[in-house]
Design an enzyme around this catalytic site. Sequence first.
Site, PDB file in Angstrom:
ATOM      1  N   HIS A   2       0.878  -1.183   0.000  1.00 16.36           N
ATOM      2  CA  HIS A   2       0.000   0.000   0.000  1.00 16.36           C
ATOM      3  C   HIS A   2       0.906   1.221   0.000  1.00 16.36           C
ATOM      4  O   HIS A   2       1.987   1.182   0.612  1.00 16.36           O
ATOM      5  CB  HIS A   2      -0.846   0.069   1.284  1.00 16.36           C
ATOM      6  CG  HIS A   2      -2.082  -0.765   1.296  1.00 16.36           C
ATOM      7  ND1 HIS A   2      -2.505  -1.457   2.414  1.00 16.36           N
ATOM      8  CD2 HIS A   2      -3.023  -0.997   0.339  1.00 16.36           C
ATOM      9  CE1 HIS A   2      -3.640  -2.077   2.144  1.00 16.36           C
ATOM     10  NE2 HIS A   2      -3.978  -1.834   0.899  1.00 16.36           N
TER      11      HIS A   2
ATOM     12  N   CYS B  49      -1.944   2.812   9.432  1.00 18.23           N
ATOM     13  CA  CYS B  49      -3.004   1.900   8.972  1.00 18.23           C
ATOM     14  C   CYS B  49      -4.141   1.808   9.977  1.00 18.23           C
ATOM     15  O   CYS B  49      -5.274   1.529   9.610  1.00 18.23           O
ATOM     16  CB  CYS B  49      -2.471   0.483   8.773  1.00 18.23           C
ATOM     17  SG  CYS B  49      -1.117   0.330   7.644  1.00 18.23           S
TER      18      CYS B  49
END
Length: 291
Positions: free
Chosen positions: A189, A285
């Site tokens: 990511h 996150c």
Amino acid sequence: MTAAMTKTTGFNIQHAVSDDPVILMCPPDFFNVDYVINPWMNAEPVDMDKARRQWDALHQTLTRQLGVSVVLLEPVVGLPDLVFTANAAFVHGQKAVVSHFKHPERQGETAVFARWFAAHGYDVILSRVDGADVFFEGAGDALTYCNGTDRQVFAGYKTRTDIRSHELVSQHCGLPVASLELVSDHFYHIDVCLCPTDTGHLLYAPSAFDEYGCRVIEQTVPHDRLIPVVQEEARKFACNAISVFDAVVFNQGSTELVDDMRTKGLYPIELDLSEFIKSGGSAKCLTLRLV
Ligand code: ARG
């Protein structure tokens, strides 16, 4: 800064009274590594009590130390990765471009996140292009960089997110988007290898991007604001950081970065987030900045 405050109910973006930071988190009640969808998820089992303590420490750092208002999403049985609220959506003002996850294991999260955003006054935009769903993993793969009044999004693609979703972000939010290919499996990511800060700095792991990507980053961000992170520290999730004004919160153990930040006037705060790293996630996150 405002007094420490945790909001569990009643947050409505249209009623947000000031520009004080508001962050969405989800308690780790059902967090675990139940499947393997990234290269970090092959480690030893998660210590659940330790994970809870680490999450609480992050929550307290944000609320008590940094004066952030944390809004809580209710955890859901069977959705262990819901704790990673960064993946809920890309948020810009009252617009939320909600994720459509690549892996079926996470696809059940979309309805939970979409419902939450709708119930809290957001315009919910689903990740669909020409009538078809396209993979998009929210603020895991799209991050707004601000330098003065200039704003632009750095968006990652290939591993999890389909590049076609980037045009949704740009069209619905009216922001220019630089699409960057993610070239390393471990940096799957963009938020594990790049982090814009509130101060206009940008942390990034050059090894996560190709030559073109590095050039785009280096040409966009003023030289004195760029903070390259060495591979070894990026692998400790140093770029997966939460920026709140001049404070930057991230996993412990990146001494070179800590020194570099201090010389640049930033205020690093290191926490132990080992149990979440076993799932391929860390500080950033676990949070989604709403305001
Ligand atoms: N286990 C999760 C996954 O593989 C970790 C997500 C981390 N989130 C993030 N924004 N990078 O999807």
